[in-house]
Motif scaffolding. Structure first.
Motif, PDB file in Angstrom:
ATOM      1  N   ARG A   3     -28.133 -44.264  53.756  1.00 21.64           N
ATOM      2  CA  ARG A   3     -27.350 -44.059  52.533  1.00 21.64           C
ATOM      3  C   ARG A   3     -27.284 -42.549  52.299  1.00 21.64           C
ATOM      4  O   ARG A   3     -28.162 -41.809  52.734  1.00 21.64           O
ATOM      5  CB  ARG A   3     -28.022 -44.716  51.320  1.00 21.64           C
ATOM      6  N   HIS A   4     -26.272 -42.103  51.574  1.00 23.35           N
ATOM      7  CA  HIS A   4     -26.205 -40.665  51.316  1.00 23.35           C
ATOM      8  C   HIS A   4     -25.703 -40.356  49.908  1.00 23.35           C
ATOM      9  O   HIS A   4     -25.034 -41.171  49.276  1.00 23.35           O
ATOM     10  CB  HIS A   4     -25.328 -39.955  52.356  1.00 23.35           C
ATOM     11  N   THR A   5     -26.077 -39.175  49.478  1.00 21.31           N
ATOM     12  CA  THR A   5     -25.583 -38.578  48.244  1.00 21.31           C
ATOM     13  C   THR A   5     -25.262 -37.127  48.559  1.00 21.31           C
ATOM     14  O   THR A   5     -25.984 -36.481  49.318  1.00 21.31           O
ATOM     15  CB  THR A   5     -26.630 -38.661  47.124  1.00 21.31           C
ATOM     16  N   SER A  22     -22.795 -40.130  44.877  1.00 18.00           N
ATOM     17  CA  SER A  22     -23.424 -41.035  45.834  1.00 18.00           C
ATOM     18  C   SER A  22     -22.368 -41.832  46.585  1.00 18.00           C
ATOM     19  O   SER A  22     -21.240 -41.984  46.125  1.00 18.00           O
ATOM     20  CB  SER A  22     -24.406 -41.976  45.127  1.00 18.00           C
ATOM     21  N   GLU A  23     -22.784 -42.316  47.720  1.00 17.97           N
ATOM     22  CA  GLU A  23     -21.900 -43.112  48.579  1.00 17.97           C
ATOM     23  C   GLU A  23     -21.300 -44.292  47.812  1.00 17.97           C
ATOM     24  O   GLU A  23     -20.122 -44.599  47.939  1.00 17.97           O
ATOM     25  CB  GLU A  23     -22.727 -43.605  49.766  1.00 17.97           C
ATOM     26  N   SER A  24     -22.093 -44.948  46.968  1.00 20.38           N
ATOM     27  CA  SER A  24     -21.630 -46.114  46.217  1.00 20.38           C
ATOM     28  C   SER A  24     -20.789 -45.748  44.996  1.00 20.38           C
ATOM     29  O   SER A  24     -20.208 -46.611  44.371  1.00 20.38           O
ATOM     30  CB  SER A  24     -22.836 -46.920  45.733  1.00 20.38           C
TER      31      SER A  24
END
Length: 141
Positions: A3-5, A22-24
């Motif tokens: 996951r990334h930010t 953030s990715e989401s």
């Protein structure tokens, strides 16, 4: 799984400002700054985000462990306090209040301690002093 930010910072540490995405998109240009970290400014800060990660991960691990042991939780309310002292993040304090039918406190304490030791974020924070306060509650606010 990864996951990334993304953090974007502009300016000096005291006068500058940053944004986290953030990715989401749960964080979408979330503001952070010197004031939000060291004073009472608007926005988030790394310690608050670390606390969110630890509280969320611990609650999920404890829920899984309780369910596996035959005590599915009704509610788990977890707070996490991260301490920044003398330029170092030193502590993570978990405080969970739980509403669970049929479990005895000694079993609950055992499972809560296991979740504290084994949730992935606790493992990542292994160099911190991690404490736990766990209490069973009949009524949750």
């Amino acid at each position: 799984m990864k996951r990334h930010t993304t953090a974007v910072w502009s300016g000096t540490v005291k006068e500058g400002k940053g944004y986290l995405t953030s990715e989401s998109k749960a964080l979408d240009n979330m503001q952070y700054s010197y004031k939000s970290r060291f004073e009472n400014g608007t926005g988030t800060n790394p310690e608050e985000l670390m606390a969110a990660a630890h509280a969320g991960c611990f609650a999920m691990k404890l829920s899984a462990d309780l369910t596996e042991a035959g005590f599915p939780p009704e509610v788990l309310e977890t707070k996490c306090f991260i301490s920044l002292e003398d330029g170092a993040i030193t502590k993570s304090e978990l405080d969970v209040k739980a509403k669970i039918s049929g479990i005895k406190d000694d079993k609950f304490q055992e499972l809560a301690e296991g979740a504290k030791q084994n949730c992935p974020v606790s493992k990542a924070y292994k160099n911190l002093d991690i404490s736990l306060k766990a209490s069973l509650e009949n009524k949750m606010n």
